[in-house]
Write an enzyme that holds these catalytic residues in place. Structure first.
Site: not given
Length: 579
Positions: A52, A115, A164
């Site tokens: 990343e 996460q 999400k």
């Protein structure tokens, strides 16, 4: 009636509406809905990086070489935290990027879910602004705001955190024209009274200098053109920070070269001795000023900058001018021409600068047995200067030598990490540049230690058939650290010698790329041409003198007129040629 769509589809639609054609990213569970939408369209390319941090640096390279914002898409938790170094790099160098991070569902925020990280909290200090979107109905508006903030005023990185469940839910899409952006409208035009005062100072100055920075390039091509017109019209000398190289052409008659810690003798001496310093889009970084109380002690100082918080932050100036560089320079030219194009008596100043230029401050002793790093870059410059060329660098001695020995005739051709000094920046940045300019020659000038920081991106270069050239000056040392230890720490080389280095040729071949090794000065030109003519990615392992130092150098805490010079130059100055 506005179209209804999922949050994930909104994100992709907003990217399209903002003109985005390339996204650098790495998928994970918290962003899979967006990746699914990317899969179902063909307007936006996604580049799969290997880390990343590499994604953000690649987006920086893309942004800096195109003038358009770079875009990054990563997942939650470690995906977001791995992006922090790149965000900080972009913040300090004023690079417009939009980073999109996945987040756990809104009902899991604060539960230490899998996460989960407080991405907004972690990135608040290293972004221009960030958002956590908890309502899909607000998502498209926030996306458009993000691009507006990243590119307006002083450019910089922004971040949008996307839970999400917000990506799955549906709401009405807001097009860019209806997004709320009026609350952030930075001042771009300066008051005419301030412009007129600057013109009066130009008319009176006898020892003037233009001190230019990355703000000229960030302002766009018009700013660089206007700078060139103003320099040509006044005849004033011009110098630049590391970030501003290319705003004024290296072949220009008034060019003094880069200034600062490793700047040229004439540039630093002129900054020290001027009576009018016109700062155009620079920020008085400590690597430029040296010891503050002795910085350009007898000059009146003008600072042109679009960011009010940068003015009078480090150096008190006599005339602050808040505005976009292009707008201000355009007005300065108009007012100056209307008043008769007058300047002070700058003849003796030009003679003094000509005398300073006689000091060959980049002098070094060539070798027939060992490749000197300066020689390697001189040959690279000679063999590539006529190409459609873009240069990125890692951070260290090689970076400074590249700035000293490579010439840039246009803006947006030089990509390096200035404010943060990020080792590992250059390789992924070169990938971003090459994606934006597929037919151009893109070279990353590297040190072996810096290059290893993000070596995994070789997989990205090979996968996308990007012919980036990795030109590694390999001295088997952490070169800049070793130099400071030699000069300032009694030659105690603590942890600055690289050990267990890879065979870079075999490493290139392991990735499916080409490797070239060169250690003899007599072979260098042929080896560089072999690198240039190969149509794929190359790792060029250039073995150079291990203990060569980068001069000139202003030691930490010293003023501009107390530079350390190479022995070759010291002998010239000490011989009485110059006072």
């Amino acid at each position: 009636m506005a179209a209804q769509m999922t949050g994930a589809k909104m994100v992709v639609q907003a990217l399209k509406d903002q003109g985005v054609d390339t996204v650098f990213g790495y998928p994970g569970g918290a962003v899979l809905p967006i990746y699914d939408e990317i899969f179902q369209q063909n307007d936006i390319r996604h580049v799969l990086v290997r880390h990343e941090q590499g994604a953000v640096h690649a987006a920086e390279g893309y942004a800096r070489s195109t003038g358009k914002p770079g875009v990054v898409l990563v997942t939650s938790g470690p995906g977001a935290t791995n992006a922090v170094t790149g965000l900080t790099d972009a913040l300090l160098d004023s690079i417009p990027i939009v980073v999109l991070t996945g987040q756990v569902a809104t009902f899991l925020i604060g539960t230490d879910g899998f996460q989960e990280a407080d991405t907004v909290g972690i990135t608040r200090p290293c972004t221009k602004h960030n958002w956590l979107v908890k309502d899909t109905a607000e998502l498209s508006d926030v996306m458009h705001q993000a691009f507006h903030v990243a590119t307006s005023g002083r450019p910089g990185p922004v971040l949008v955190d996307l839970p999400k469940d917000v990506q799955f839910a549906e709401a009405a899409y807001t097009p860019p024209a209806k997004a709320r952006t009026s609350h952030y409208q930075p001042q771009v035009k300066a008051p005419i009274a301030e412009v007129t005062r600057l013109v009066e100072m130009i008319e009176q100055a006898e020892r003037p200098i233009f001190y230019t920075g990355g703000g000229v390039i960030n302002s766009g091509p018009a700013a660089s053109q206007l700078l060139r017109e103003l320099v040509a019209a006044t005849g004033f000398p011009v110098t630049s920070t590391l970030m501003g190289l290319g705003a004024y052409p290296a072949s220009g008659p008034q060019w003094l070269g880069m200034l600062g810690m490793h700047g040229l003798y004439e540039a630093n001496m002129a900054m020290h001795g001027c009576d009018l310093m016109i700062n155009v889009g620079a920020r008085f970084d400590d690597r430029i000023t040296g010891r503050l109380q002795d910085f350009s002690p007898n000059s009146r100082k003008v600072h042109i900058d679009i960011d009010p918080s940068s003015v009078n932050k480090i150096v008190r100036v006599d005339l602050p001018i808040i505005g976009d560089v292009a707008h201000v320079l355009e007005d300065v030219l108009k007012v100056w021409k209307s008043r008769g194009r007058k300047t002070g008596n700058t003849g003796p100043w030009a003679e003094q600068i000509a005398q300073w230029k006689q000091v060959r401050s980049l002098a070094y002793t060539p070798s027939e047995k060992t490749i000197k790093p300066q020689y390697a870059l001189e040959r690279l410059e000679a063999l590539t200067k006529d190409h459609d060329r873009y240069i990125t660098t890692e951070v260290g001695q090689h970076q400074m030598w590249a700035a000293q020995f490579l010439g840039f005739e246009a803006p947006n051709r030089w990509m390096t990490s200035g404010g943060l000094g990020t080792m590992g920046y250059g390789f992924p940045a070169s990938i971003g540049v090459q994606m934006a300019h597929p037919e151009a020659l893109v070279i990353n000038v590297a040190g072996e230690a810096s290059w290893l920081m993000n070596m995994q991106e070789m997989g990205t270069a090979v996968q996308y058939r990007l012919p980036v050239k990795q030109f590694i000056l390999n001295n088997e040392r952490l070169g800049m650290v070793r130099q400071w230890q030699e000069l300032l720490h009694g030659e105690r080389y603590s942890a600055s010698w690289s050990e267990a280095l890879p065979d870079f040729v075999k490493l290139a071949e392991a990735f499916g790329a080409k490797g070239i090794l060169c250690s003899d000065p007599a072979d260098l030109d042929d080896a560089i041409m072999e690198m240039l003519t190969h149509d794929g990615p190359v790792i060029f392992d250039c073995l150079v003198e291990k203990h060569e130092n980068c001069f000139p150098m202003i030691p930490s805490g010293k003023p501009h007129n107390e530079m350390l010079l190479a022995a070759e130059t010291e002998a010239f100055v000490g011989g009485g040629a110059l006072v």
